[in-house]
Write an enzyme that holds these catalytic residues in place. Structure first.
Site, PDB file in Angstrom:
ATOM      1  N   HIS A 157       0.884  -1.207  -0.062  1.00 11.93           N
ATOM      2  CA  HIS A 157       0.109   0.197  -0.063  1.00 11.93           C
ATOM      3  C   HIS A 157       0.779   1.241  -0.018  1.00 11.93           C
ATOM      4  O   HIS A 157       1.919   1.240   0.271  1.00 11.93           O
ATOM      5  CB  HIS A 157      -0.898   0.000   1.199  1.00 11.93           C
ATOM      6  N   CYS A 207      -2.697   0.335   9.933  1.00 10.36           N
ATOM      7  CA  CYS A 207      -3.998  -0.207   9.489  1.00 10.36           C
ATOM      8  C   CYS A 207      -4.614  -1.198  10.682  1.00 10.36           C
ATOM      9  O   CYS A 207      -5.766  -1.568  10.333  1.00 10.36           O
ATOM     10  CB  CYS A 207      -3.465  -1.590   8.328  1.00 10.36           C
TER      11      CYS A 207
END
Length: 252
Positions: free
Chosen positions: A160, A247
């Site tokens: 990501h 996250c």
């Protein structure tokens, strides 16, 4: 970057069956829970009230709650995760978020919250294996009426965008060396992270403190001149599953 609340989800016993590109072995479940508890304790110590959601054994990656939603003061955007196996997670985050924000569900494209970095009124969104151009366009359609702009950032390495780029304050980014010269970051101060230390690019700013992974002393030295307290956490078990500090919570 002042947060008063956050949602977290307890890791499931099935967490070792999640998606990963790492080759570090399977996570140890008891140790995963200990590291998760230390993470929660760290957020609480910084004045963040937590809502802990139950584990979802059918979704081994569900404790990475940031991938399924993006929060602003005005709304909670429900993403459309790039991995089909994770799309069933979104329904389990909607009710908890609806208590706090208007929900904006994505309908098309692919987009993970881990690819979304908000700086002021600007969203930087990683164009990655998990987030495509159609997903970014759908995201922009939903957030533009609220006065937000969107800038796509191609990311060739890393799962990501926020695996390798994170905001340390309003005008400073911690950035993987390969992305330092990206034109999208023009005008911002970029602190480069060497390839060997890229995992520590996933450093989280919470209420005037930087939470950063253990074992990356060179990055800790880069952060020291900012004058912010460092809170160093062991995230070894999450790293085995491509997970990091940002996250594991939805902060607001």
């Amino acid at each position: 970057m002042q947060f008063s609340q956050a949602l977290v989800r307890r890791p499931a016993p099935s967490c070792a069956a999640g998606l990963t590109s790492a080759t570090l072995g399977a996570p140890d479940y008891p140790r995963t829970l200990l590291q998760f508890q230390a993470y929660c304790d760290a957020l609480r110590s910084l004045g963040v009230e937590l809502t802990e959601l139950p584990a979802l054994d059918a979704f081994p990656d569900a404790h990475y709650v940031e991938d399924v939603a993006v929060l602003t003061p005005e709304f909670a955007l429900i993403t459309r995760p790039g991995a089909p196996a994770r799309r069933g997670e979104t329904v389990h985050i909607e009710a908890p978020l609806a208590k706090h924000r208007e929900l904006l569900p994505m309908q098309i494209g692919r987009l993970d919250g881990g690819d979304v970095l908000l700086l002021g009124r600007r969203f930087f969104i990683g164009l990655t294996a998990r987030t495509d151009a159609q997903g970014i366009a759908e995201f922009e359609r939903l957030v533009k009426p609220f006065g937000y702009s969107v800038q796509a950032v191609p990311v060739s390495d890393g799962l990501h965008l926020k695996s390798v780029v994170n905001a340390l304050n309003e005008d400073t980014l911690l950035v993987a060396q390969a992305l330092v010269e990206r034109p999208e970051f023009e005008g911002l101060r970029c602190i480069p992270v060497a390839p060997a230390d890229e995992y520590a690019g996933n450093t989280l700013h919470v209420n005037g403190t930087l939470i950063t992974p253990a074992g990356f002393e060179r990055v800790h030295e880069l952060l020291a001149p900012l004058g912010l307290p460092l809170l160093v956490l062991d995230t070894s078990e999450f790293r085995k599953m491509d997970g990091g500090l940002t996250c594991l919570s939805l902060r607001f």
